[in-house]
Scaffold this active site. Sequence first.
Site, PDB file in Angstrom:
ATOM      1  NE  ARG A   1       3.926 -77.769  16.530  1.00 43.93           N
ATOM      2  CZ  ARG A   1       3.156 -77.156  15.376  1.00 43.93           C
ATOM      3  NH1 ARG A   1       2.377 -77.364  14.426  1.00 43.93           N
ATOM      4  NH2 ARG A   1       2.771 -75.685  15.974  1.00 43.93           N
TER       5      ARG A   1
ATOM      6  CD  GLN B   1       1.985 -71.290   9.805  1.00 42.29           C
ATOM      7  OE1 GLN B   1       1.901 -70.023  10.068  1.00 42.29           O
ATOM      8  NE2 GLN B   1       1.987 -71.943  11.103  1.00 42.29           N
TER       9      GLN B   1
ATOM     10  NE  ARG C   1       0.432 -76.248   9.163  1.00 47.18           N
ATOM     11  CZ  ARG C   1      -0.795 -76.128   8.579  1.00 47.18           C
ATOM     12  NH1 ARG C   1      -1.333 -76.918   7.671  1.00 47.18           N
ATOM     13  NH2 ARG C   1      -1.550 -75.434   9.101  1.00 47.18           N
ATOM     14  N   GLY C   2      -0.566 -79.104  11.941  1.00 46.17           N
ATOM     15  CA  GLY C   2      -2.353 -78.359  11.627  1.00 46.17           C
ATOM     16  C   GLY C   2      -2.976 -79.424  12.680  1.00 46.17           C
ATOM     17  CB  ALA C   3      -5.157 -80.205  15.051  1.00 42.93           C
TER      18      ALA C   3
ATOM     19  CG  ASN D   1      -6.851 -71.790  14.528  1.00 44.85           C
ATOM     20  OD1 ASN D   1      -6.026 -72.778  14.335  1.00 44.85           O
ATOM     21  ND2 ASN D   1      -7.356 -70.679  13.900  1.00 44.85           N
ATOM     22  CE  LYS D   2       0.005 -71.359  13.536  1.00 44.59           C
ATOM     23  NZ  LYS D   2       1.158 -71.906  14.665  1.00 44.59           N
TER      24      LYS D   2
ATOM     25  CG  ASP E   1      -4.092 -76.294  16.463  1.00 42.56           C
ATOM     26  OD1 ASP E   1      -4.249 -74.827  15.586  1.00 42.56           O
ATOM     27  OD2 ASP E   1      -3.424 -76.162  16.175  1.00 42.56           O
TER      28      ASP E   1
END
Length: 351
Positions: free
Chosen positions: A93, A200, A49-51, A251-252, A241
Amino acid sequence: MKTETMRWHGDRGGYLELIDQTRLPTEFVELKCRNVQSVWDAIKQLKVRGAPAIGIAAAYGVVLGVQEVPSDTTGLGFFAKLREVTGFLATSRPTAVNLFWALDRMTQTAEANKNCSVDQLKDILLTDAKLIHEEDRQMCHAIGSHGATLLLDGMGVLTHCNAGGLATAEYGTALSVFFTAQDLGKKIHVFVDETRPLLQGSRLTAWELKQRNVDATLICDSMAAQVMREGKVQAVITGADRIAANGDSANKIGTYGLACLAKSHQIPFYIAAPTTTFDLSIETGESIPIEERSSTEITHGFQCQTAPDGIDVYNPAFDVTPADLIDSIITEKGIIRPVDSKTIQSVLGLA
Ligand code: MRU
């Protein structure tokens, strides 16, 4: 301990191995992906995960997806399979644009070599996936160098989610700024939002900061305002992201709230992201698709029921911070300030 987020083993018939991030911080387990379905599952389930890391994994997923195409297949047959594989990976995603960027780039690479044999095309795609991986590594280090100029010795900084080595090829975006500042001899103290609901921040960012001996304090997301009011934080830095042409940044979930808090405490709010996270095809953050995830992440997080059966739940995984709340965007090409479409075009070298 090996901390490479992912690596390819072997030639075009090889496989992808990645750290299963859902097992950290208590277990360090690596997962072997030998087909496109396993890469799709790993992305969907946030094992990777993470862009930027999602984009790199997807590029290797394309290599795995075309592996089974027989050598004597026609070009038409190969490209039909390629379309099927990229179309499938694109459904994993929706928010991080790096995923779509990597799939487009792999498609363009294949199209630019359409007269090659199937085996040559497979080799070319593997070479490009490795290049995407290496380029990300270099972009992260350059982001760190630019961003570290914004931090002064003794500063407290706050970050949200995980924009570290685990979210990229290595080193990270927001975290690379901290690592570089520390390497330059600046003492900084990082406040880490735990980042509900999937943690996270506490599971991954706190782990990475411990690994590199960066001073850090873990807080619950709801404590950020109090920590700012107490004067412990002089900058907020997060990853992104997807960044729209005007600088609005997804973003998150929780990032937008942090930016509002930073504004009201007169603390600069920075985004650190590579140019692969910009989506200049959309004008504003209004058009960024926001992933909605399962209600059980909130009601039954980490196998523990914390809400009554049947309660209605809303679980958007990301939010959009408007450009006017962002002091600067730190990219590998330099620092974008003020954050508007003109400066973005100019720093990205498009103006
Ligand atoms: O749902 P996740 O864990 O993939 O969300 C990740 C983030 O929001 C990161 O901050 C972002 O992708 C930047 S990673 C360098």
